[in-house]
Scaffold this motif. Structure first.
Motif, mmCIF file in Angstrom:
data_model
loop_
_atom_site.group_PDB
_atom_site.id
_atom_site.type_symbol
_atom_site.label_atom_id
_atom_site.label_comp_id
_atom_site.label_asym_id
_atom_site.label_seq_id
_atom_site.Cartn_x
_atom_site.Cartn_y
_atom_site.Cartn_z
ATOM 1 N N HIS A 16 -5.793 -9.354 1.174
ATOM 2 C CA HIS A 16 -7.116 -8.915 0.463
ATOM 3 C C HIS A 16 -7.703 -7.723 1.050
ATOM 4 C CE1 HIS A 16 -6.903 -12.792 -1.543
ATOM 5 N NE2 HIS A 16 -6.929 -13.557 -0.200
ATOM 6 N N PRO A 17 -6.928 -6.594 1.030
ATOM 7 C CA PRO A 17 -7.489 -5.302 1.439
ATOM 8 C C PRO A 17 -8.771 -4.979 0.345
ATOM 9 C CG PRO A 17 -5.304 -4.912 0.470
ATOM 10 C CD PRO A 17 -5.455 -6.734 0.442
ATOM 11 N N SER A 18 -9.356 -3.752 0.700
ATOM 12 C CA SER A 18 -10.409 -3.178 -0.250
ATOM 13 C C SER A 18 -9.595 -2.626 -1.430
ATOM 14 C CB SER A 18 -11.166 -2.234 0.407
ATOM 15 O OG SER A 18 -10.165 -0.944 0.561
ATOM 16 N N GLN A 19 -10.326 -2.621 -2.518
ATOM 17 C CA GLN A 19 -9.637 -2.272 -3.678
ATOM 18 C C GLN A 19 -9.000 -0.890 -3.629
ATOM 19 O OE1 GLN A 19 -9.491 -3.965 -6.417
ATOM 20 N NE2 GLN A 19 -8.264 -2.282 -7.618
ATOM 21 N N GLU A 20 -9.638 0.034 -2.725
ATOM 22 C CA GLU A 20 -9.193 1.493 -2.560
ATOM 23 C C GLU A 20 -7.957 1.374 -1.780
ATOM 24 O OE1 GLU A 20 -10.494 5.722 -0.047
ATOM 25 O OE2 GLU A 20 -11.985 3.888 -0.251
ATOM 26 N N ASP A 21 -7.803 0.578 -0.879
ATOM 27 C CA ASP A 21 -6.551 0.400 0.275
ATOM 28 C C ASP A 21 -5.481 -0.197 -0.630
ATOM 29 O OD1 ASP A 21 -7.848 1.604 2.184
ATOM 30 O OD2 ASP A 21 -8.301 -0.260 3.453
ATOM 31 N N LYS A 22 -5.786 -1.252 -1.633
ATOM 32 C CA LYS A 22 -4.899 -1.797 -2.371
ATOM 33 C C LYS A 22 -4.087 -0.844 -3.305
ATOM 34 C CE LYS A 22 -4.070 -5.254 -6.025
ATOM 35 N NZ LYS A 22 -4.849 -6.418 -6.776
ATOM 36 N N GLU A 23 -5.063 0.162 -3.824
ATOM 37 C CA GLU A 23 -4.537 0.784 -5.135
ATOM 38 C C GLU A 23 -3.525 2.237 -4.265
ATOM 39 O OE1 GLU A 23 -7.834 2.549 -7.272
ATOM 40 O OE2 GLU A 23 -8.215 0.551 -8.337
ATOM 41 N N ARG A 24 -4.205 2.468 -2.996
ATOM 42 C CA ARG A 24 -3.406 3.516 -2.366
ATOM 43 C C ARG A 24 -2.125 3.035 -1.930
ATOM 44 N NH1 ARG A 24 -3.509 5.133 3.371
ATOM 45 N NH2 ARG A 24 -5.179 3.443 3.858
ATOM 46 N N ALA A 25 -1.896 1.456 -1.576
ATOM 47 C CA ALA A 25 -0.688 1.055 -1.382
ATOM 48 C C ALA A 25 0.522 0.964 -2.529
ATOM 49 C CB ALA A 25 -0.724 -0.637 -0.784
ATOM 50 N N ILE A 26 -0.381 0.470 -3.457
ATOM 51 C CA ILE A 26 0.508 0.469 -4.864
ATOM 52 C C ILE A 26 0.991 1.963 -5.370
ATOM 53 C CG2 ILE A 26 0.465 -0.017 -7.246
ATOM 54 C CD1 ILE A 26 -1.399 -2.326 -6.656
ATOM 55 N N THR A 27 -0.061 2.945 -5.083
ATOM 56 C CA THR A 27 0.480 4.243 -5.374
ATOM 57 C C THR A 27 1.599 4.645 -4.571
ATOM 58 O OG1 THR A 27 -1.867 4.964 -6.139
ATOM 59 C CG2 THR A 27 -0.342 6.749 -5.157
ATOM 60 N N SER A 28 1.504 4.352 -3.199
ATOM 61 C CA SER A 28 2.661 4.711 -2.273
ATOM 62 C C SER A 28 4.062 4.007 -2.560
ATOM 63 C CB SER A 28 2.394 4.431 -0.766
ATOM 64 O OG SER A 28 3.511 4.654 0.135
ATOM 65 N N PHE A 29 3.804 2.845 -3.142
ATOM 66 C CA PHE A 29 4.936 2.146 -3.748
ATOM 67 C C PHE A 29 5.686 2.780 -4.861
ATOM 68 C CE2 PHE A 29 6.162 -2.373 -5.981
ATOM 69 C CZ PHE A 29 7.370 -2.383 -5.235
ATOM 70 N N GLY A 30 4.811 3.214 -5.710
ATOM 71 C CA GLY A 30 5.176 3.918 -6.939
ATOM 72 C C GLY A 30 6.001 5.083 -6.624
ATOM 73 N N ARG A 31 5.506 5.986 -5.729
ATOM 74 C CA ARG A 31 6.129 7.136 -5.347
ATOM 75 C C ARG A 31 7.384 6.982 -4.475
ATOM 76 N NH1 ARG A 31 0.485 9.745 -2.685
ATOM 77 N NH2 ARG A 31 -0.383 10.584 -4.563
ATOM 78 N N CYS A 32 7.417 5.982 -3.689
ATOM 79 C CA CYS A 32 8.583 5.513 -3.138
ATOM 80 C C CYS A 32 9.660 5.236 -3.963
ATOM 81 C CB CYS A 32 8.398 4.360 -2.236
ATOM 82 S SG CYS A 32 9.615 3.848 -0.989
ATOM 83 N N ASP A 82 8.572 -7.663 -1.385
ATOM 84 C CA ASP A 82 8.852 -8.282 -0.090
ATOM 85 C C ASP A 82 9.859 -7.239 0.632
ATOM 86 O OD1 ASP A 82 7.906 -10.880 -0.282
ATOM 87 O OD2 ASP A 82 9.088 -11.120 -1.947
ATOM 88 N N ASN A 83 10.337 -6.400 -0.229
ATOM 89 C CA ASN A 83 11.562 -5.508 0.501
ATOM 90 C C ASN A 83 11.152 -4.079 0.637
ATOM 91 O OD1 ASN A 83 13.217 -7.554 0.735
ATOM 92 N ND2 ASN A 83 14.230 -7.314 -1.159
ATOM 93 N N VAL A 84 9.627 -3.862 0.749
ATOM 94 C CA VAL A 84 9.102 -2.796 1.154
ATOM 95 C C VAL A 84 8.118 -3.018 2.226
ATOM 96 C CG1 VAL A 84 7.600 -1.017 0.243
ATOM 97 C CG2 VAL A 84 9.447 -1.403 -1.013
ATOM 98 N N LEU A 85 7.996 -1.980 3.273
ATOM 99 C CA LEU A 85 7.171 -2.242 4.497
ATOM 100 C C LEU A 85 6.207 -1.141 4.366
ATOM 101 C CD1 LEU A 85 9.817 -2.798 7.322
ATOM 102 C CD2 LEU A 85 8.804 -4.610 5.791
ATOM 103 N N VAL A 86 4.984 -1.704 4.634
ATOM 104 C CA VAL A 86 3.714 -0.450 4.712
ATOM 105 C C VAL A 86 3.098 -0.761 6.213
ATOM 106 C CG1 VAL A 86 3.449 -0.780 2.277
ATOM 107 C CG2 VAL A 86 2.171 -2.409 3.832
ATOM 108 N N ARG A 87 2.622 0.478 6.443
ATOM 109 C CA ARG A 87 1.739 0.511 7.759
ATOM 110 C C ARG A 87 0.591 1.618 7.046
ATOM 111 N NH1 ARG A 87 5.088 2.038 11.253
ATOM 112 N NH2 ARG A 87 4.657 4.497 11.262
ATOM 113 N N ASP A 88 -0.857 1.089 7.664
ATOM 114 C CA ASP A 88 -1.979 1.622 7.276
ATOM 115 C C ASP A 88 -2.137 1.935 5.620
ATOM 116 O OD1 ASP A 88 -2.592 1.719 9.820
ATOM 117 O OD2 ASP A 88 -1.552 3.631 10.103
ATOM 118 N N GLY A 89 -1.426 1.108 5.002
ATOM 119 C CA GLY A 89 -1.378 1.227 3.628
ATOM 120 C C GLY A 89 -0.394 2.411 2.976
ATOM 121 N N GLU A 90 0.581 2.915 3.791
ATOM 122 C CA GLU A 90 1.617 3.667 3.150
ATOM 123 C C GLU A 90 3.033 3.065 3.491
ATOM 124 O OE1 GLU A 90 1.349 6.291 1.545
ATOM 125 O OE2 GLU A 90 -1.130 6.922 1.916
ATOM 126 N N VAL A 91 3.778 3.089 2.688
ATOM 127 C CA VAL A 91 5.118 2.893 2.707
ATOM 128 C C VAL A 91 5.769 3.414 3.867
ATOM 129 C CG1 VAL A 91 7.595 2.496 1.614
ATOM 130 C CG2 VAL A 91 5.408 2.125 0.287
#
Length: 259
Positions: free
Chosen positions: A104-120, A187-196
């Motif tokens: 349950h990260p903040s909305q900002e952190d959630k969106e940053r992680a999903i953005t990193s996921f898409g860029r990856c 499940d197969n992407v690892l993140v740290r500080d909201g970045e892949v």
């Protein structure tokens, strides 16, 4: 898995193991983190004909993809011992994107992680594919349907004969193949500080249909891709066209059920 179970040729490479821990386990292998005085490693063990084949494929894939600029673990050893297979690789510090979103990260952190996921995924699909995969005679989808038929006949899977017949008769339009991961889930992407920071489980890597990766990436899970906003954020970062509903169903509700 006990320390004494690990093949001596693997232990001989890394020295004295001071600690062994077991992260969250999947369904196809046993995974442990080995800590020595100066490094951490991941070791995977399989004991099933199909999963042994997948682990071998994963080892080959990661060897071919080293130096391509992708965040993948470095492999150190692959060992076949009786009915077991063992793969030793570097440990990547991070947690799965699923675990991160479940916290349950903040909305900002959630969106940053999903953005990193898409860029990856965009970086992966734009990465030059090893020639060893491009030279294969059979097209990726033909190979997947053949494997699906074999898996249906020999293993307990979610797919069935009716679905396989439908998939063979209703193939999607052809697109330009790219390097694909083959199991690009949260499940197969690892993140740290909201970045892949890492991509793992490369057994399905191939020169194949990028829509398969996209379909698995946006599968709805608890706290992830349950609403359209998450998909919009992902697609904005991915920067390529959205899947149609028909394409999504073909790959996620179809092909994926045989693997």
């Amino acid at each position: 898995m006990q320390l004494a179970d690990i093949p001596s040729e693997i232990l001989g490479q890394i020295g004295t193991v001071q600690r062994i821990t077991f992260p969250r386990q999947g369904h196809t292998s046993t995974v442990a983190v080995l800590e020595t005085a100066d490094q951490r490693y991941v070791i995977k063990k399989t004991e099933h004909e199909l999963y042994n084949e997948w682990l071998s494929d994963e080892h080959i894939a990661m060897q071919l993809l080293q130096g391509k600029g992708l965040p993948i673990p470095k492999t150190h050893s692959f060992c076949a011992e009786h009915q077991s297979r063992w793969l030793l690789m570097d440990y990547i510090e991070g947690i799965s994107l699923r675990q991160f979103l479940a916290s349950h990260p903040s909305q900002e952190d959630k969106e940053r992680a999903i953005t990193s996921f898409g860029r990856c995924l965009r970086k992966l699909h734009e990465c030059p594919c090893p020639m060893e995969w491009q030279r294969k005679e059979s097209a990726w989808l033909d190979t997947m349907l053949s494997k699906a038929e074999y898996n249906l006949a020999h293993y307990s899977i979610d797919g069935n004969e009716h679905l396989l017949t439908h998939l063979k008769k209703n193939r999607p339009s052809t697109v330009q193949p790219t390097l694909i991961h083959g199991d690009f889930t949260i499940d197969n992407v690892l993140v740290r500080d909201g970045e892949v920071v890492g991509m793992i489980d490369w057994a399905g890597a191939a020169y194949g249909d990028p829509r398969y990766d996209v379909a698995l990436a946006i599968r709805p899970k608890t706290n992830a891709f349950e609403d359209e906003r998450d998909k919009h954020i992902f697609y904005d970062a991915y920067g390529k066209r959205r899947l149609t509903e028909e394409e999504y169903r073909y790959f996620e509700d179809g092909i994926y059920n045989f693997f």
